[in-house]
Design an enzyme around this catalytic site. Structure first.
Site, PDB file in Angstrom:
ATOM      1  N   ASP A   1      70.975 -35.681  13.018  1.00 12.31           N
ATOM      2  CA  ASP A   1      71.911 -34.630  13.454  1.00 12.31           C
ATOM      3  C   ASP A   1      72.143 -34.731  14.962  1.00 12.31           C
ATOM      4  O   ASP A   1      73.282 -34.600  15.446  1.00 12.31           O
ATOM      5  CB  ASP A   1      71.419 -33.232  13.044  1.00 12.31           C
ATOM      6  CG  ASP A   1      69.917 -33.032  13.260  1.00 12.31           C
ATOM      7  OD1 ASP A   1      69.229 -34.001  13.629  1.00 12.31           O
ATOM      8  OD2 ASP A   1      69.439 -31.902  13.071  1.00 12.31           O
TER       9      ASP A   1
ATOM     10  N   TYR B   1      71.822 -44.705  -2.017  1.00 11.92           N
ATOM     11  CA  TYR B   1      72.860 -45.606  -2.519  1.00 11.92           C
ATOM     12  C   TYR B   1      72.344 -46.564  -3.596  1.00 11.92           C
ATOM     13  O   TYR B   1      73.102 -47.344  -4.145  1.00 11.92           O
ATOM     14  CB  TYR B   1      73.474 -46.406  -1.369  1.00 11.92           C
ATOM     15  CG  TYR B   1      74.501 -45.616  -0.583  1.00 11.92           C
ATOM     16  CD1 TYR B   1      74.394 -44.244  -0.436  1.00 11.92           C
ATOM     17  CD2 TYR B   1      75.582 -46.241   0.027  1.00 11.92           C
ATOM     18  CE1 TYR B   1      75.312 -43.517   0.287  1.00 11.92           C
ATOM     19  CE2 TYR B   1      76.517 -45.523   0.752  1.00 11.92           C
ATOM     20  CZ  TYR B   1      76.376 -44.165   0.877  1.00 11.92           C
ATOM     21  OH  TYR B   1      77.296 -43.449   1.593  1.00 11.92           O
TER      22      TYR B   1
ATOM     23  N   LYS C   1      65.469 -38.555   9.927  1.00 14.18           N
ATOM     24  CA  LYS C   1      65.241 -37.107   9.897  1.00 14.18           C
ATOM     25  C   LYS C   1      63.813 -36.885   9.405  1.00 14.18           C
ATOM     26  O   LYS C   1      63.557 -36.172   8.422  1.00 14.18           O
ATOM     27  CB  LYS C   1      66.297 -36.451   8.974  1.00 14.18           C
ATOM     28  CG  LYS C   1      66.325 -34.951   9.005  1.00 14.18           C
ATOM     29  CD  LYS C   1      66.939 -34.365  10.261  1.00 14.18           C
ATOM     30  CE  LYS C   1      66.904 -32.838  10.202  1.00 14.18           C
ATOM     31  NZ  LYS C   1      67.331 -32.215  11.470  1.00 14.18           N
TER      32      LYS C   1
ATOM     33  N   ASP D   1      76.234 -45.087   6.923  1.00 12.85           N
ATOM     34  CA  ASP D   1      77.610 -45.025   6.417  1.00 12.85           C
ATOM     35  C   ASP D   1      78.375 -43.914   7.140  1.00 12.85           C
ATOM     36  O   ASP D   1      79.524 -44.099   7.566  1.00 12.85           O
ATOM     37  CB  ASP D   1      77.569 -44.761   4.897  1.00 12.85           C
ATOM     38  CG  ASP D   1      78.893 -45.062   4.220  1.00 12.85           C
ATOM     39  OD1 ASP D   1      79.785 -45.646   4.878  1.00 12.85           O
ATOM     40  OD2 ASP D   1      79.056 -44.714   3.040  1.00 12.85           O
TER      41      ASP D   1
HETATM   42  N1  GGG Z   1      84.760 -44.025   4.899  1.00 18.20           N
HETATM   43  C1  GGG Z   1      85.436 -45.204   4.725  1.00 18.20           C
HETATM   44  C2  GGG Z   1      85.332 -45.717   3.319  1.00 18.20           C
HETATM   45  O1  GGG Z   1      85.851 -45.134   2.394  1.00 18.20           O
HETATM   46  N2  GGG Z   1      84.628 -46.828   3.162  1.00 18.20           N
HETATM   47  C3  GGG Z   1      84.477 -47.469   1.897  1.00 18.20           C
HETATM   48  C4  GGG Z   1      83.157 -47.067   1.282  1.00 18.20           C
HETATM   49  O2  GGG Z   1      82.929 -45.934   0.921  1.00 18.20           O
HETATM   50  N3  GGG Z   1      82.251 -48.011   1.154  1.00 18.20           N
HETATM   51  C5  GGG Z   1      80.947 -47.785   0.651  1.00 18.20           C
HETATM   52  C6  GGG Z   1      79.901 -48.209   1.620  1.00 18.20           C
HETATM   53  O3  GGG Z   1      80.179 -48.769   2.677  1.00 18.20           O
HETATM   54  O4  GGG Z   1      78.706 -48.018   1.318  1.00 18.20           O
END
Ligand code: GGG
Length: 344
Positions: A205, A125, A172, A229
Site C-alpha cells: 500500500d 494467479y 504486506k 500486476d
Molecule cells: N491491465 C492490463 C491488462 O489487462 N493486462 C492483461 C492481463 O490482465 N494480463 C494478465 C497478467 O499479466 O497476469
C-alpha cells in the site's frame, strides 16, 4: 548468423493490428541489420476458444516450444488460460515490467526509470479457486524456491542496470505473515549475499502511494505476482500510459514478450491502437536475443528501434498519447526512422 525463430501470437481485440505493425518492423530490422528471422504464427485467445473450443491449443504450444522466443499480443477474457498458463508451462518465472519516462511523451513524470520484477508463477494467479455454498476461496501459493530465484533475479537486474543499484521488496508481511512473511525473509537472505546493492522493504500500500508521491526513489522493485500486476499498471501510467508499456516473461532458456495492456475491444478495428508498447517488446526481445546468442546485430537493432520509437513519439502519436495519428502512420514513421541511416 543464427536463425531466430519467433512464435507470433497475435491475440484478440487490437492484437492483430499491433502484431501487423510488429511484423512490418521485424521485416525492416531484418533488412537493415541482416537478421535471419523466422516468424511462425500461432493462435490463442478468445477467438481461438470460440473457433476450436480451446483457448490455447496443443499445436500452438508445440510451435512456441520449438521456437527461440514468443512475441505475444494481448488476449481478452482468456488471459488465465493463455498467458498465465504459458508462464507456468514454460517456467517463465520473472516478469520484467520497466517504466521509463521518455521526454517525447507529453504526460510523463520526469526522471522515472524503474523496473518491476514480478514473480510470475505462483501467488493467487496459480488459479486454485474453489466455490462453496455461499462463497468462494482462493489459495495463495508462495514457495521459498520461487521467492529466492525472483529475488536473485532482481539483484542481478539492479547490478546490470547500474543506475541507483537499489532493490525494494514489496509485500504486506505485517498482515499476510506466512505468505508475504516468507517472501520478505527470503528477500532479506538474498540481500545479505548481494551487499553491493542497497536493499529495503516496503508494504504494497505504501509502494502504491510512493509511486505517485516520489517515483524517482525506485530503481528495481521485486514483488509477488498479484501486487506486481497492479503496481505495473500504475507505474506505466506515470510514464504516459499502457500504450508505451512493454514487458518480458523470462525463464532460464526461453522468453515471451508482450505489451502490458489488454486487448482494448472498444477500439479494436478502428486503426488507432498504439503499436509502441508491442514495438518496445520487439526491442526487449532483440536485447534478450543479443545477450543469449552474442549477436551484435540484434543488439544494434534493439538500440536503433528504441531510437526510432523516440523520434516517432516526438511527432506522431496515437490518440491515447494525445495525438491523432493512426496505427499505420505511427508504424510507417518508425520504419522511416529505421531506414534513415544506412546500416551495415
Ligand atoms: N491491465 C492490463 C491488462 O489487462 N493486462 C492483461 C492481463 O490482465 N494480463 C494478465 C497478467 O499479466 O497476469
Amino acid at each position: 548468423m543464427t536463425r531466430f525463430k519467433i512464435a507470433l501470437l497475435t491475440g484478440d481485440g487490437i492484437g492483430p493490428e499491433i502484431s501487423n505493425s510488429s511484423v512490418a518492423i521485424l521485416k525492416t530490422l531484418s533488412e537493415q541489420f541482416h537478421l535471419r528471422l523466422d516468424i511462425r504464427n500461432v493462435e490463442a485467445g478468445d477467438r481461438t476458444l470460440k473457433r476450436l473450443g480451446k483457448a490455447l491449443p496443443q499445436e500452438s504450444i508445440d510451435v512456441i516450444e520449438t521456437s527461440d522466443v514468443c512475441l505475444k499480443g494481448p488476449v481478452g477474457e482468456t488471459a488465465a488460460d493463455v498467458i498465465v498458463k504459458l508462464r507456468q508451462l514454460l517456467d517463465l518465472y520473472a516478469n520484467l515490467r520497466p517504466a521509463k519516462a521518455y521526454p517525447q511523451v507529453s504526460n510523463y513524470r520526469q526522471g522515472i526509470d524503474l523496473l518491476i520484477v514480478r514473480e510470475n508463477t505462483e501467488d493467487l494467479y496459480r488459479g486454485h479457486e474453489f466455490e462453496f455454498d455461499g462463497g468462494a476461496v482462493a489459495l495463495r501459493l508462495i514457495t521459498k524456491n520461487a521467492c529466492s530465484r525472483i529475488a536473485e533475479y532482481a539483484f542481478r537486474m539492479a547490478r546490470e542496470r547500474g543506475l541507483q543499484k537499489r532493490v525494494i521488496a514489496v509485500h504486506k508481511a505485517n498482515v499476510l505473515r506466512k505468505t508475504d512473511g516468507l517472501f520478505s525473509r527470503v528477500c532479506r537472505e538474498v540481500a545479505s549475499r548481494n551487499v553491493d546493492i542497497d536493499f529495503n522493504e516496503m508494504y504494497v500500500d505504501a509502494a502504491a502511494m510512493n509511486l505517485i508521491r516520489n517515483p524517482n526513489q525506485f530503481d528495481v522493485l521485486v514483488t509477488t505476482n498479484l501486487y506486481g500486476d497492479i503496481l505495473s499498471d500504475e507505474a506505466a501510467q506515470l510514464v504516459g500510459g499502457l500504450g508505451v508499456a512493454p514487458s518480458a516473461n523470462v525463464g532460464d532458456n526461453f522468453a515471451l514478450f508482450e505489451p502490458v495492456h489488454g486487448s482494448a475491444p472498444d477500439i479494436a478495428g478502428k486503426g488507432i491502437a498504439n503499436p509502441l508498447a508491442m514495438l518496445l517488446c520487439v526491442k526487449m526481445m532483440m536485447d534478450w536475443w543479443a545477450l543469449k546468442s552474442a549477436d551484435e546485430s540484434a543488439r544494434r537493432a534493439a538500440e536503433a528501434l528504441e531510437d526510432a520509437v523516440l523520434c516517432t513519439l516526438a511527432r506522431t502519436r496515437t490518440p491515447d498519447l494525445g495525438g491523432n495519428s493512426s496505427t499505420r502512420e505511427v508504424t510507417n514513421s518508425v520504419i522511416r526512422q529505421l531506414k534513415k541511416e544506412p546500416r551495415s
